[in-house]
Motif scaffolding. Structure first.
Motif, PDB file in Angstrom:
ATOM      1  N   LEU A 107      15.920  -9.386  23.022  1.00  0.00           N
ATOM      2  CA  LEU A 107      17.289  -8.858  23.081  1.00  0.00           C
ATOM      3  C   LEU A 107      18.204  -9.800  22.304  1.00  0.00           C
ATOM      4  O   LEU A 107      18.293 -10.990  22.619  1.00  0.00           O
ATOM      5  CB  LEU A 107      17.738  -8.751  24.547  1.00  0.00           C
ATOM      6  CG  LEU A 107      19.226  -8.495  24.780  1.00  0.00           C
ATOM      7  CD1 LEU A 107      19.682  -7.193  24.130  1.00  0.00           C
ATOM      8  CD2 LEU A 107      19.528  -8.473  26.281  1.00  0.00           C
ATOM      9  N   LEU A 108      18.846  -9.244  21.288  1.00  0.00           N
ATOM     10  CA  LEU A 108      19.716 -10.068  20.441  1.00  0.00           C
ATOM     11  C   LEU A 108      21.127  -9.477  20.444  1.00  0.00           C
ATOM     12  O   LEU A 108      21.294  -8.257  20.487  1.00  0.00           O
ATOM     13  CB  LEU A 108      19.184 -10.105  19.002  1.00  0.00           C
ATOM     14  CG  LEU A 108      17.743 -10.609  18.843  1.00  0.00           C
ATOM     15  CD1 LEU A 108      17.238 -10.372  17.418  1.00  0.00           C
ATOM     16  CD2 LEU A 108      17.649 -12.101  19.188  1.00  0.00           C
ATOM     17  N   ARG A 109      22.101 -10.359  20.401  1.00  0.00           N
ATOM     18  CA  ARG A 109      23.488  -9.895  20.319  1.00  0.00           C
ATOM     19  C   ARG A 109      24.135 -10.545  19.102  1.00  0.00           C
ATOM     20  O   ARG A 109      24.978 -11.440  19.232  1.00  0.00           O
ATOM     21  CB  ARG A 109      24.243 -10.268  21.603  1.00  0.00           C
ATOM     22  CG  ARG A 109      23.656  -9.618  22.866  1.00  0.00           C
ATOM     23  CD  ARG A 109      24.505  -9.933  24.090  1.00  0.00           C
ATOM     24  NE  ARG A 109      23.948  -9.351  25.301  1.00  0.00           N
ATOM     25  CZ  ARG A 109      24.129  -8.089  25.686  1.00  0.00           C
ATOM     26  NH1 ARG A 109      24.845  -7.267  24.933  1.00  0.00           N
ATOM     27  NH2 ARG A 109      23.594  -7.645  26.803  1.00  0.00           N
ATOM     28  N   PRO A 110      23.700 -10.133  17.920  1.00  0.00           N
ATOM     29  CA  PRO A 110      24.176 -10.807  16.707  1.00  0.00           C
ATOM     30  C   PRO A 110      25.586 -10.362  16.328  1.00  0.00           C
ATOM     31  O   PRO A 110      25.945  -9.202  16.538  1.00  0.00           O
ATOM     32  CB  PRO A 110      23.179 -10.339  15.648  1.00  0.00           C
ATOM     33  CG  PRO A 110      22.625  -9.076  16.157  1.00  0.00           C
ATOM     34  CD  PRO A 110      22.800  -9.027  17.638  1.00  0.00           C
ATOM     35  N   GLU A 111      26.345 -11.291  15.779  1.00  0.00           N
ATOM     36  CA  GLU A 111      27.675 -10.910  15.297  1.00  0.00           C
ATOM     37  C   GLU A 111      27.527 -10.460  13.857  1.00  0.00           C
ATOM     38  O   GLU A 111      27.864 -11.161  12.913  1.00  0.00           O
ATOM     39  CB  GLU A 111      28.643 -12.080  15.441  1.00  0.00           C
ATOM     40  CG  GLU A 111      29.007 -12.279  16.885  1.00  0.00           C
ATOM     41  CD  GLU A 111      30.058 -13.345  17.114  1.00  0.00           C
ATOM     42  OE1 GLU A 111      30.693 -13.789  16.133  1.00  0.00           O
ATOM     43  OE2 GLU A 111      30.227 -13.726  18.280  1.00  0.00           O
ATOM     44  N   LEU A 112      26.967  -9.282  13.701  1.00  0.00           N
ATOM     45  CA  LEU A 112      26.699  -8.744  12.368  1.00  0.00           C
ATOM     46  C   LEU A 112      27.192  -7.308  12.326  1.00  0.00           C
ATOM     47  O   LEU A 112      27.346  -6.656  13.359  1.00  0.00           O
ATOM     48  CB  LEU A 112      25.191  -8.725  12.101  1.00  0.00           C
ATOM     49  CG  LEU A 112      24.411 -10.028  12.037  1.00  0.00           C
ATOM     50  CD1 LEU A 112      22.919  -9.739  11.939  1.00  0.00           C
ATOM     51  CD2 LEU A 112      24.860 -10.875  10.842  1.00  0.00           C
ATOM     52  N   ALA A 113      27.401  -6.822  11.104  1.00  0.00           N
ATOM     53  CA  ALA A 113      27.742  -5.416  10.935  1.00  0.00           C
ATOM     54  C   ALA A 113      26.449  -4.608  11.070  1.00  0.00           C
ATOM     55  O   ALA A 113      25.373  -5.095  10.711  1.00  0.00           O
ATOM     56  CB  ALA A 113      28.354  -5.204   9.564  1.00  0.00           C
ATOM     57  N   PRO A 114      26.555  -3.376  11.589  1.00  0.00           N
ATOM     58  CA  PRO A 114      25.349  -2.564  11.772  1.00  0.00           C
ATOM     59  C   PRO A 114      24.508  -2.447  10.507  1.00  0.00           C
ATOM     60  O   PRO A 114      23.277  -2.417  10.573  1.00  0.00           O
ATOM     61  CB  PRO A 114      25.904  -1.203  12.186  1.00  0.00           C
ATOM     62  CG  PRO A 114      27.217  -1.513  12.822  1.00  0.00           C
ATOM     63  CD  PRO A 114      27.763  -2.716  12.112  1.00  0.00           C
ATOM     64  N   GLN A 160      22.164  -0.787  19.277  1.00  0.00           N
ATOM     65  CA  GLN A 160      23.314  -0.104  19.866  1.00  0.00           C
ATOM     66  C   GLN A 160      24.525  -0.676  19.151  1.00  0.00           C
ATOM     67  O   GLN A 160      24.725  -1.903  19.156  1.00  0.00           O
ATOM     68  CB  GLN A 160      23.330  -0.442  21.370  1.00  0.00           C
ATOM     69  CG  GLN A 160      24.305   0.349  22.195  1.00  0.00           C
ATOM     70  CD  GLN A 160      23.813   1.769  22.441  1.00  0.00           C
ATOM     71  OE1 GLN A 160      22.623   2.001  22.547  1.00  0.00           O
ATOM     72  NE2 GLN A 160      24.758   2.715  22.508  1.00  0.00           N
ATOM     73  N   ALA A 161      25.305   0.174  18.513  1.00  0.00           N
ATOM     74  CA  ALA A 161      26.438  -0.354  17.751  1.00  0.00           C
ATOM     75  C   ALA A 161      27.703   0.440  18.036  1.00  0.00           C
ATOM     76  O   ALA A 161      27.661   1.586  18.459  1.00  0.00           O
ATOM     77  CB  ALA A 161      26.125  -0.314  16.266  1.00  0.00           C
ATOM     78  N   GLU A 162      28.810  -0.242  17.794  1.00  0.00           N
ATOM     79  CA  GLU A 162      30.114   0.400  17.967  1.00  0.00           C
ATOM     80  C   GLU A 162      30.911   0.134  16.703  1.00  0.00           C
ATOM     81  O   GLU A 162      31.090  -1.026  16.330  1.00  0.00           O
ATOM     82  CB  GLU A 162      30.837  -0.263  19.139  1.00  0.00           C
ATOM     83  CG  GLU A 162      31.183   0.699  20.247  1.00  0.00           C
ATOM     84  CD  GLU A 162      31.714  -0.055  21.451  1.00  0.00           C
ATOM     85  OE1 GLU A 162      32.441  -1.042  21.264  1.00  0.00           O
ATOM     86  OE2 GLU A 162      31.367   0.346  22.567  1.00  0.00           O
TER      87      GLU A 162
END
Ligand code: BT5
Length: 330
Positions: free
Chosen positions: A140-147, A196-198
């Protein structure tokens, strides 16, 4: 019982010297007889525990059977696997990782299973995940990247696997675009990235890694035997699943941190170094045409870059690639 056992293992693990039964019973607030019973249970599970008179107990070696404790023991990482969940049997580690992501579990959470009964590949294809024979794991990763950058994580993971196989064996792994790891033209590993992106921000990524480790030939389903293999079949040795997982996590963390610091270039060059048929000619068929293409490399958005006879370059996202004689056919 389970939680006392876990606490007991935790104490023993931290201990460099023997620890007395009395001290354990004080710390855990249970009787010495209970300690003794737990020790017997641990031994039955494959822990080798030395008991020395007047000194106490000490773990000498760990069971082959993997667990959260044995996986975290000796795991030299700073953020990956600090939260780690191990299961004997699951439907799919991907589903568990999604659930944990929604519960707010941290970046770097790892889910590992001995067996998956509904392991899945891309586009809901089945992924064969027999008990104790491979690595079935989701990060599980929560990268601060654009989709749009998410495919880079998959490519990065593939380079980590190729580097490890190359480092710990004589094998010559290849990464087949987009993300299969092949050895001797056969697939031994697949990666499934779900996101999962917003709007412009990734919320979380679940990166699934499946590796065939210790299957014998007859343990690979017959219908895929012509195109699938395992590390053991190809290298003629048994691999320690637990150690391989720990190596993957460590190298993944290192490569990921480097990627965030200095960008995709490094990943790209390693990927292309291992890239299957990169620098070679293959036949490609798309809806529009069928053509002979020189495979140049990969693009930052995960596309495969191909060049035709007239020098025109085209980015491929999905195309039927004829990988060639003796090659892998999906
Ligand atoms: C993949 O899909 O290669 C991604 C596999 C990801 C598996 C991991 S295990 C941990 C996590 N939890 C999951 O449930 N999944 C992830 P794809 O490129 O679509 O390949 C699927 C195809 O590979 C199938 O249609 C079969 O032809 C073949 N295949 C199935 N099981 C295989 C295996 N164990 N080894 C090699 N090939 C296999």
């Amino acid at each position: 019982m389970e939680s006392t056992r876990k606490q007991l293992i935790n104490i023993l693990e931290k201990q460099k010297e023997h620890i007395s039964g009395q001290e354990l019973s004080d710390q855990l607030n249970i009787s010495r007889t209970a300690i003794w019973k737990h020790m017997n249970e641990l031994k039955k599970d494959g822990y080798q525990i030395e008991a020395v008179q007047r000194k106490g107990y000490k773990i000498i070696s760990y069971p082959d059977k993997i667990s959260e404790n044995t996986l975290q023991w000796g795991l030299e990482t700073s953020w990956i696997g600090k939260e780690l969940h191990h299961y004997d049997q699951v439907e799919s580690t991907q589903a568990i990782a999604h659930r944990m992501a929604k519960q707010g579990k941290p970046h770097g959470t790892v889910i590992v299973a001995d067996e998956q009964v509904k392991g899945k590949g891309r586009m809901s294809r089945p992924w064969h995940s027999p008990k104790g024979k491979g690595i079935w794991m989701s990060l599980l990763l929560r990268p601060e990247l654009a989709p749009i950058q998410a495919p880079q994580l998959t490519l990065l993971a593939a380079t980590v696997l190729a580097e490890l196989i190359s480092h710990y064996s004589e094998l010559d792994p290849k990464i087949k675009w987009p993300n299969d790891i092949l050895v001797n033209h056969k697939k031994i590993s697949g990666i499934l990235t779900e996101m999962q992106a917003e709007q412009d921000q990734i919320q979380y990524v679940v990166l699934g890694i499946g590796i065939n480790v210790n299957q014998e030939e007859d343990e690979i389903p017959e219908e895929i035997r012509h195109k699938a293999s395992s590390l053991k079949i190809e290298s003629n040795k048994t691999w320690e699943v637990q150690t391989v997982i720990q190596h993957i996590l460590r190298l993944f963390e290192q490569t990921y941190d480097q990627y965030l610091d200095s960008g995709f270039e490094h990943v790209k060059s390693i990927w292309e170094h291992y890239g299957y048929r990169i620098g070679e000619e293959v036949k490609i068929s798309t809806m529009k045409r069928s053509w002979k293409a020189f495979l140049v490399g990969i693009e930052p958005d995960g596309a495969l870059l191909a060049r035709d006879d007239s020098g025109n370059e085209e980015k491929l996202y999905s195309a039927e690639i004829h990988w060639g004689e003796g090659g892998y056919h999906a």
